[in-house]
Enzyme design. Structure first.
Site, PDB file in Angstrom:
ATOM      1  CB  THR A 374      -3.427  -2.813   5.159  1.00 26.25           C
ATOM      2  OG1 THR A 374      -2.086  -3.052   4.794  1.00 26.25           O
ATOM      3  CG2 THR A 374      -3.620  -3.073   6.632  1.00 26.25           C
ATOM      4  CB  THR A 392      -1.621  -5.957   6.026  1.00 29.42           C
ATOM      5  OG1 THR A 392      -1.097  -5.425   4.823  1.00 29.42           O
ATOM      6  CG2 THR A 392      -0.474  -6.456   6.876  1.00 29.42           C
ATOM      7  CG  ASN A 394       3.385  -4.518   2.513  1.00 29.30           C
ATOM      8  OD1 ASN A 394       2.929  -3.500   3.027  1.00 29.30           O
ATOM      9  ND2 ASN A 394       4.611  -4.593   2.075  1.00 29.30           N
ATOM     10  CB  SER A 445       3.398  -3.317  11.357  1.00 21.54           C
ATOM     11  OG  SER A 445       2.111  -2.987  10.904  1.00 21.54           O
ATOM     12  N   GLY A 466      -3.409   1.767   5.012  1.00 19.97           N
ATOM     13  CA  GLY A 466      -2.800   2.963   4.423  1.00 19.97           C
ATOM     14  C   GLY A 466      -1.298   3.060   4.634  1.00 19.97           C
TER      15      GLY A 466
HETATM   16  O1  DON Z   1       2.132  -3.254   8.248  1.00 17.48           O
HETATM   17  C1  DON Z   1       2.202  -2.235   7.585  1.00 17.48           C
HETATM   18  O2  DON Z   1       2.470  -1.156   8.046  1.00 17.48           O
HETATM   19  C2  DON Z   1       1.904  -2.295   6.098  1.00 17.48           C
HETATM   20  N1  DON Z   1       2.168  -3.610   5.604  1.00 17.48           N
HETATM   21  C3  DON Z   1       0.515  -1.852   5.853  1.00 17.48           C
HETATM   22  C4  DON Z   1       0.146  -1.835   4.392  1.00 17.48           C
HETATM   23  C5  DON Z   1      -1.070  -1.058   4.081  1.00 17.48           C
HETATM   24  O3  DON Z   1      -1.686  -0.473   4.927  1.00 17.48           O
HETATM   25  C6  DON Z   1      -1.459  -0.973   2.651  1.00 17.48           C
HETATM   26  N2  DON Z   1      -2.752  -0.398   2.533  1.00 17.48           N
HETATM   27  N3  DON Z   1      -3.201   0.470   1.970  1.00 17.48           N
END
Ligand code: DON
Length: 562
Positions: A374, A392, A394, A445, A466
């Site tokens: 993300t 993102t 994901n 999310s 994150g």
């Molecule tokens: O929307 C969400 O919460 C996740 N798809 C976020 C993924 C994410 O932050 C990965 N990064 N490090």
């Protein structure tokens, strides 16, 4: 000599205009700017945003140009095949939030990742064609476009140029592309720009000709250049080759939606953030309202008392996440009850100072019924308009599936649903009914873009990637600034920690002070090292109206302004 990227780290340098040379650019961690600011995960994307500001565009022009450029120069998370959330503050006082989160395909269903034995098959929710939700990014851009000033063809041009003519990749990008080569080979039906025979190294050129053509179709035909016509056909053809579910109907029906912002007061600040399907819109107010009941600034930054209190507050909030939170268009989430004073007080009865709580004992509360990859970036302009966007795919490079002939990666956002009650997703988050898969539903999310105002004036713009650590990182960044009086750079860069109820562990960054780890262990906490937590971007408006801009030291993140 072959083309190469000169990547240097300028810490504390004040901003000077630097060349738009995609083969020779600098990572700049801080900037001070009077007229406008951008901070994102990649210097060339920050530069694309800055260019819009310099051409007379506003924070929205800059944000759209940055988003599109990130889709080219930061393919691990920047995207047109994913989704995200935007928080927008307009200088006339309006605050708005835009939901361009992906949706489950219409042919999706709650059991789509269960095998014959009824066990969850997470390889399918996390990789390849079946992992992809219907992308929302381009619909989001066109919802926001009426608030921009420049012609769209101007805003999208830096991204087209970067895709068409190429740019030099950073060391971090080279490493990520090399690490994920087996996945790119496994989950694609056509050759992709991300795989080459030799190892990638810093300074290599990444050319994305198919992506450039897709961006040109979007330039020429707007939203339909993605959701209909050739691009849509290429997506559907890719789905057919790889047994995915997204159809022409899914694409045509996709809409980004303006939602009512979450807004609450915290010690003189109005904190504005994204409502559901961002869990942050419920958890952040819960956590900050709990925090407000304690003299936390007196406890001090990283003091034993503050660390323990914040850990328990995070546990209490995340226990409710798992049970209650999901897409409000599909599930009646008791948001008001969860963030009410009465409920907050009731939850805090479970908190014992100095002693670690227990996630077996602390469960989700009872509320009355009511009718890693993300990226985050911020922009602000001279008039005080500001944008915070978290977007993102994901996981890193999403599903690893590139749409053949269209050159962009699809997300693996379906894994953010609860694929089976109680089965942890890739971020260890569990869920149930509220976040079960349904056709056309948005997956829950953690993304929590935030704008904070002080007396109605722009004060703070922030957010981070994150996974589930997003909301706790944003919470800690805000407390670092508001309660602990840390400098903006320290608020971002000082080590962070994270507790999400299950697993019953406190995650700490690798440079977290050893004596603090021992203090937590003495109180009964299981402390687990977690490498890095988040990549927080921050713009703080100072008393004289200038912006202090901070790119997180944890990545290639880069500040720009003038
Ligand atoms: O929307 C969400 O919460 C996740 N798809 C976020 C993924 C994410 O932050 C990965 N990064 N490090």
């Amino acid at each position: 000599m072959t083309r190469f990227a000169l990547i240097t780290l300028l810490v504390g340098a004040s901003i000077t205009a630097f060349a738009q040379n995609p083969y020779q650019y600098t990572i700049q961690k801080t900037a001070t700017a009077k007229n406008g600011a951008v901070v994102s995960a990649h210097p060339l994307a920050s530069q694309a945003g800055l260019l819009m500001l310099q051409k007379g565009g506003n924070a929205i022009d800059a944000a759209i140009a940055t988003q599109l450029a990130l889709a080219v120069v930061y393919p691990g998370a920047g995207n047109i095949g994913g989704g995200g959330f935007m928080v927008l503050h307009l200088a006339d006082g309006r605050n708005m939030t835009l939901d361009f989160r992906e949706k489950a395909p219409l042919a999706g269903n709650r059991d789509m990742y269960l095998n014959e034995k009824g066990d969850a098959d997470l390889t399918k929710s996390q990789n390849g064609h079946l992992a992809a939700g219907v992308p929302g990014t381009i619909a989001g851009i066109f919802q926001a476009l009426p608030y921009a000033k420049l012609p769209f063809k101007t805003i999208i041009q830096p991204a087209i140029d970067l895709a068409e003519k190429g740019f030099a990749i950073t060391e971090a990008e080279a490493k990520d592309l090399n690490d994920d080569k087996p996945d790119f080979l496994k989950y694609n039906t056509r050759p992709t720009a991300f795989v080459k025979e030799q190892e990638w190294k810093a300074g290599d050129t990444l050319l994305q000709k198919d992506l450039a053509k897709t961006l040109e179709r979007i330039r020429d035909h707007g939203q339909k250049g993605f959701y209909e016509g050739r691009t849509a056909q290429l997506i559907v053809a890719e789905m057919k080759r790889g047994k995915g579910l997204i159809t022409l109907e899914d694409l045509k029906k996709y809409q980004a939606v303006w939602r009512t912002p979450v807004s609450f007061q915290y010690k003189g600040y109005e904190i504005i953030t994204m409502p559901l399907p961002s869990s942050g819109g419920v958890l952040l107010p819960m956590m900050m309202k709990m925090t407000e009941k304690f003299p936390i600034s007196r406890y001090g930054f990283h003091s034993d008392s503050a660390l323990q209190l914040m850990t328990e507050i995070e546990r209490l909030a995340y226990a409710d996440r798992a049970k209650f939170l999901g897409d409000p268009d599909f599930y009646p989430v008791p948001v008001n009850a969860l963030t009410s004073d009465e409920y907050i007080n009731q939850r805090l009865k479970l908190y014992t100072p100095g002693i670690a709580g227990n996630s077996q004992v602390i469960q989700a509360g009872t509320v009355p019924k009511e009718s890693e990859q993300t990226t985050h970036f911020n922009t602000a302009d001279k008039d005080g308009n500001a944008v915070a966007i978290t977007t993102t795919l994901n996981g890193g490079y999403g599903s690893h599936t590139v749409v053949g002939g269209a050159g962009f990666l699809l997300n693996n956002e379906m894994d953010d649903f609860s694929v089976k009650p109680g089965v942890p997703n890739m971020f260890g988050a569990v869920g149930g009914e509220a976040n079960a898969i349904e056709p056309g539903k948005r997956m829950l999310s953690s993304m929590t873009p935030v704008i904070a105002l002080n007396n109605g004036t722009l004060a703070i713009v922030t957010g981070t990637p994150g996974g589930t650590t997003i909301t706790t990182s944003v919470y800690q960044t805000l407390l670092n600034l508001i309660d602990f009086n840390l400098s903006p750079a320290d608020a971002v860069n000082k080590p962070k920690f994270h507790m999400q109820w299950l697993p019953d562990q406190v995650f700490v960054e690798k440079d977290f002070p050893q004596d603090k780890i021992e203090a937590l262990q003495k109180m009964g906490y299981k402390v687990v090292n977690r490498g890095r937590i988040g990549r927080t971007e921050l713009i703080v408006r100072q008393a004289d109206g200038s912006y202090e801009v901070i790119g997180d030291s944890r990545g290639d993140d880069s500040a720009a302004g003038y």
